[in-house]
Design an enzyme around this catalytic site. Structure first.
Site, mmCIF file in Angstrom:
data_model
loop_
_atom_site.group_PDB
_atom_site.id
_atom_site.type_symbol
_atom_site.label_atom_id
_atom_site.label_comp_id
_atom_site.label_asym_id
_atom_site.label_seq_id
_atom_site.Cartn_x
_atom_site.Cartn_y
_atom_site.Cartn_z
ATOM 1 N N TYR A 253 0.395 -7.442 -2.316
ATOM 2 C CA TYR A 253 -0.532 -6.674 -1.718
ATOM 3 C C TYR A 253 -2.056 -7.091 -2.222
ATOM 4 O O TYR A 253 -2.237 -6.681 -3.253
ATOM 5 C CB TYR A 253 -0.338 -5.287 -1.695
ATOM 6 C CG TYR A 253 -1.580 -4.407 -0.891
ATOM 7 C CD1 TYR A 253 -2.072 -4.827 -0.002
ATOM 8 C CD2 TYR A 253 -1.998 -3.167 -1.747
ATOM 9 C CE1 TYR A 253 -2.893 -3.847 0.537
ATOM 10 C CE2 TYR A 253 -2.777 -2.510 -1.287
ATOM 11 C CZ TYR A 253 -3.345 -2.764 -0.099
ATOM 12 O OH TYR A 253 -4.320 -1.765 0.555
ATOM 13 N N ASP B 296 1.029 -8.016 2.551
ATOM 14 C CA ASP B 296 -0.057 -7.938 3.045
ATOM 15 C C ASP B 296 -0.943 -9.197 2.448
ATOM 16 O O ASP B 296 -1.226 -8.671 1.107
ATOM 17 C CB ASP B 296 -0.805 -6.523 3.021
ATOM 18 C CG ASP B 296 -2.085 -6.254 3.566
ATOM 19 O OD1 ASP B 296 -2.743 -7.414 3.584
ATOM 20 O OD2 ASP B 296 -2.517 -5.257 3.900
ATOM 21 N N ASN C 179 -4.191 -9.994 3.003
ATOM 22 C CA ASN C 179 -5.646 -9.480 3.072
ATOM 23 C C ASN C 179 -6.551 -10.937 3.286
ATOM 24 O O ASN C 179 -7.353 -10.783 2.824
ATOM 25 C CB ASN C 179 -5.820 -8.715 1.815
ATOM 26 C CG ASN C 179 -6.199 -7.401 2.066
ATOM 27 O OD1 ASN C 179 -6.882 -7.106 3.062
ATOM 28 N ND2 ASN C 179 -6.047 -6.534 1.256
ATOM 29 N N GLU D 239 0.833 -1.267 -0.004
ATOM 30 C CA GLU D 239 -0.075 -0.007 0.097
ATOM 31 C C GLU D 239 0.969 1.313 -0.158
ATOM 32 O O GLU D 239 0.561 2.179 0.759
ATOM 33 C CB GLU D 239 -1.091 0.228 1.259
ATOM 34 C CG GLU D 239 -2.274 0.896 0.880
ATOM 35 C CD GLU D 239 -3.182 0.802 1.982
ATOM 36 O OE1 GLU D 239 -4.199 1.601 1.931
ATOM 37 O OE2 GLU D 239 -3.210 0.237 2.958
#
Length: 336
Positions: free
Chosen positions: A174, A213, A215, A100
């Site tokens: 990400y 990340d 998620n 991000e």
């Protein structure tokens, strides 16, 4: 990160679009908004500070290892104003993955450019959105920012970087978000199908270190409030958790596929620590979080991991905290 929801169901806000020194480093953080806070602890045992500690210090890396770090920074420009460089200087990782980043071009950051000779920035076509960077002190053989086979390259841009080294692949992601009301869960499922094929193909060639990340909260242990979020909140649905489990433990129909290990969870089987705490609803103080940032490694190199820890005190630059891993250097360099 997902859009806002009511306070009773706190969700991960992870799309706000939604040759190394062996010495221990200590850095003093400067800046008007960064003040010393006592590191009290929440019910789950993690600190409750909301700004970066004034003094940042870590033990030296173990002899014969390389240190890798992953951190969702919620925008490089914003992070630079909140003490970003002091963590980087103190941690001094050999490979750093930033997610991000929200950059629109390759940034000129002195703390990064002077430390990492090899830098890859995956940038979204959408302005100030997503973004993944993989930065290394060691020269990779090759790098790419594609997810082979994915039908929409625009949904991949800014989400993935693959570095190939002599001994392994470092795969930085990400991962796309399932969206408010799970409206983009089908897109997440498409990502997961193609990503699973891709990581298996890489693993057939060399071991893989997957970091970033991701998620997803893999199990009920990986978020503070699993029941109200199950199958309602992006990051904790049947589709997403089963896709992650499928990577770790391939079904019998794919018996030739290698297994992977969620290394922090393997080393901390009963600990409920998190890497993301929303700025809303006083989540940090209450210990209401999600474990979304992690390292997943090919099973055959798991025993070469010497340490994997969540840097729980490094909060305030972002609403995520970094995760680090030390692994025997030959896994990456290919030299024993």
């Amino acid at each position: 990160m997902p859009p806002k929801r009511k306070a009773s169901s706190i969700e991960p806000n992870s799309d706000h679009e939604h040759g190394a020194s062996s010495k221990s480093e200590t850095k003093k953080v400067k800046g008007k908004k960064t003040t010393e806070e006592s590191l009290g602890t929440s019910a789950n045992g993690q600190p409750t500070n909301k700004v970066l500690p004034v003094h940042i210090s870590f033990p030296p890396r173990a002899e014969g290892t390389l240190r890798l770090a992953t951190w969702n920074i919620c925008g490089l420009a914003a992070a630079q104003k909140k003490g970003f460089k002091y963590y980087i200087e103190a941690e001094d990782p050999d490979i750093l993955v930033l997610t991000e980043t929200k950059v629109n071009s390759d940034p000129q950051d002195g703390a990064l450019n002077s430390r990492f000779g090899y830098r890859a920035w995956a940038i979204s076509d959408k302005k100030s959105y997503s973004g993944t960077a993989a930065l290394s002190k060691y020269k990779p053989i090759s790098l790419s920012t594609d997810l082979p086979g994915h039908p929409d390259p625009n949904l991949v841009k800014g989400r993935i970087v693959t570095l190939e080294f002599e001994g392994c692949y470092v795969l930085a992601t990400y991962v796309t978000n399932a969206g408010q009301g799970l409206k983009t869960l089908s897109e997440k499922n498409t990502w997961n199908r193609h990503f699973t094929t891709y990581i298996r193909e890489l693993d057939n060639k060399k071991p893989v270190i997957w970091m970033g990340d991701l998620n997803v909260a893999p199990t009920a242990q990986d978020l503070a409030n699993p029941k109200p979020n199950w199958n309602k909140t992006p990051g904790y649905t049947k589709d997403e958790t089963e896709a992650f489990k499928h990577i770790l433990d391939p079904p019998e129909s794919e018996e030739s596929s290698g297994r992977f290990v969620d290394i922090w969870r393997q080393r901390h089987p009963d600990v409920r620590h998190y890497t993301y705490f929303s700025y809303r609803f006083n989540c940090r103080t209450k210990g209401i979080g999600w474990r979304l940032d992690m390292f997943v490694v090919s099973e055959r190199i798991a025993e070469k991991v010497k340490m994997c820890e969540i840097r729980s005190e490094i909060y305030g630059v972002s609403d995520h905290v970094p995760v680090i891993m030390e692994i025997e250097s030959d896994v990456i360099t290919g030299m024993s």
